[in-house]
Design a protein around this motif. Structure first.
Motif, PDB file in Angstrom:
ATOM      1  N   LYS A  32       0.833  -1.207   0.000  1.00  0.00           N
ATOM      2  CA  LYS A  32       0.000   0.000   0.000  1.00  0.00           C
ATOM      3  C   LYS A  32       0.866   1.255   0.000  1.00  0.00           C
ATOM      4  CE  LYS A  32      -4.131  -1.697   2.341  1.00  0.00           C
ATOM      5  NZ  LYS A  32      -4.949  -1.576   3.565  1.00  0.00           N
ATOM      6  N   ASN A  33       1.909   1.261   0.818  1.00  0.00           N
ATOM      7  CA  ASN A  33       2.807   2.410   0.869  1.00  0.00           C
ATOM      8  C   ASN A  33       3.520   2.605  -0.468  1.00  0.00           C
ATOM      9  OD1 ASN A  33       2.195   3.003   3.543  1.00  0.00           O
ATOM     10  ND2 ASN A  33       3.884   1.790   4.349  1.00  0.00           N
ATOM     11  N   ALA A  34       3.954   1.523  -1.072  1.00  0.00           N
ATOM     12  CA  ALA A  34       4.637   1.613  -2.357  1.00  0.00           C
ATOM     13  C   ALA A  34       3.686   2.125  -3.444  1.00  0.00           C
ATOM     14  CB  ALA A  34       5.215   0.249  -2.745  1.00  0.00           C
ATOM     15  N   LEU A  35       2.448   1.652  -3.426  1.00  0.00           N
ATOM     16  CA  LEU A  35       1.463   2.129  -4.399  1.00  0.00           C
ATOM     17  C   LEU A  35       1.191   3.614  -4.225  1.00  0.00           C
ATOM     18  CD1 LEU A  35      -1.098  -0.797  -4.424  1.00  0.00           C
ATOM     19  CD2 LEU A  35       0.164   0.048  -6.395  1.00  0.00           C
ATOM     20  N   SER A  36       1.080   4.042  -2.993  1.00  0.00           N
ATOM     21  CA  SER A  36       0.823   5.450  -2.717  1.00  0.00           C
ATOM     22  C   SER A  36       1.964   6.330  -3.226  1.00  0.00           C
ATOM     23  CB  SER A  36       0.629   5.642  -1.213  1.00  0.00           C
ATOM     24  OG  SER A  36       0.402   6.998  -0.934  1.00  0.00           O
ATOM     25  N   SER A  37       3.178   5.933  -2.945  1.00  0.00           N
ATOM     26  CA  SER A  37       4.344   6.700  -3.413  1.00  0.00           C
ATOM     27  C   SER A  37       4.413   6.726  -4.930  1.00  0.00           C
ATOM     28  CB  SER A  37       5.630   6.092  -2.863  1.00  0.00           C
ATOM     29  OG  SER A  37       5.677   6.208  -1.469  1.00  0.00           O
ATOM     30  N   ALA A  38       4.171   5.594  -5.533  1.00  0.00           N
ATOM     31  CA  ALA A  38       4.255   5.506  -6.989  1.00  0.00           C
ATOM     32  C   ALA A  38       3.157   6.333  -7.657  1.00  0.00           C
ATOM     33  CB  ALA A  38       4.154   4.050  -7.439  1.00  0.00           C
ATOM     34  N   TYR A  39       1.957   6.291  -7.087  1.00  0.00           N
ATOM     35  CA  TYR A  39       0.830   6.998  -7.699  1.00  0.00           C
ATOM     36  C   TYR A  39       1.084   8.500  -7.782  1.00  0.00           C
ATOM     37  CZ  TYR A  39      -3.984   7.731  -9.131  1.00  0.00           C
ATOM     38  OH  TYR A  39      -5.103   8.058  -9.845  1.00  0.00           O
ATOM     39  N   ALA A  40       1.758   9.028  -6.784  1.00  0.00           N
ATOM     40  CA  ALA A  40       2.039  10.463  -6.746  1.00  0.00           C
ATOM     41  C   ALA A  40       3.101  10.878  -7.762  1.00  0.00           C
ATOM     42  CB  ALA A  40       2.480  10.860  -5.346  1.00  0.00           C
TER      43      ALA A  40
END
Length: 61
Positions: A32-40
């Protein structure tokens, strides 16, 4: 050069999908943290792929 954050998100989602029952909650949080960082930090095409990865992750709960 491919987006490193995008690659990390994909890797962590795969790890969460393949982790043991005991390890899965922590693996899901990392994903979830990796997805959040990547999405931004991605373009629209990558965002669409990240949304698919998010759906895969949501299916693990």
């Amino acid at each position: 050069m491919a987006n490193r954050l995008f690659q990390d998100a994909r890797k962590f989602v795969d790890l969460a999908k393949n982790s043991s029952q005991a390890e899965q909650p922590e693996a899901i949080e990392k994903a979830k943290n990796a997805l959040s960082s990547a999405y931004a930090n991605t373009n629209m095409a990558e965002k669409e792929q990240l949304q698919e990865l998010q759906k895969e992750l949501d299916a693990l709960h």
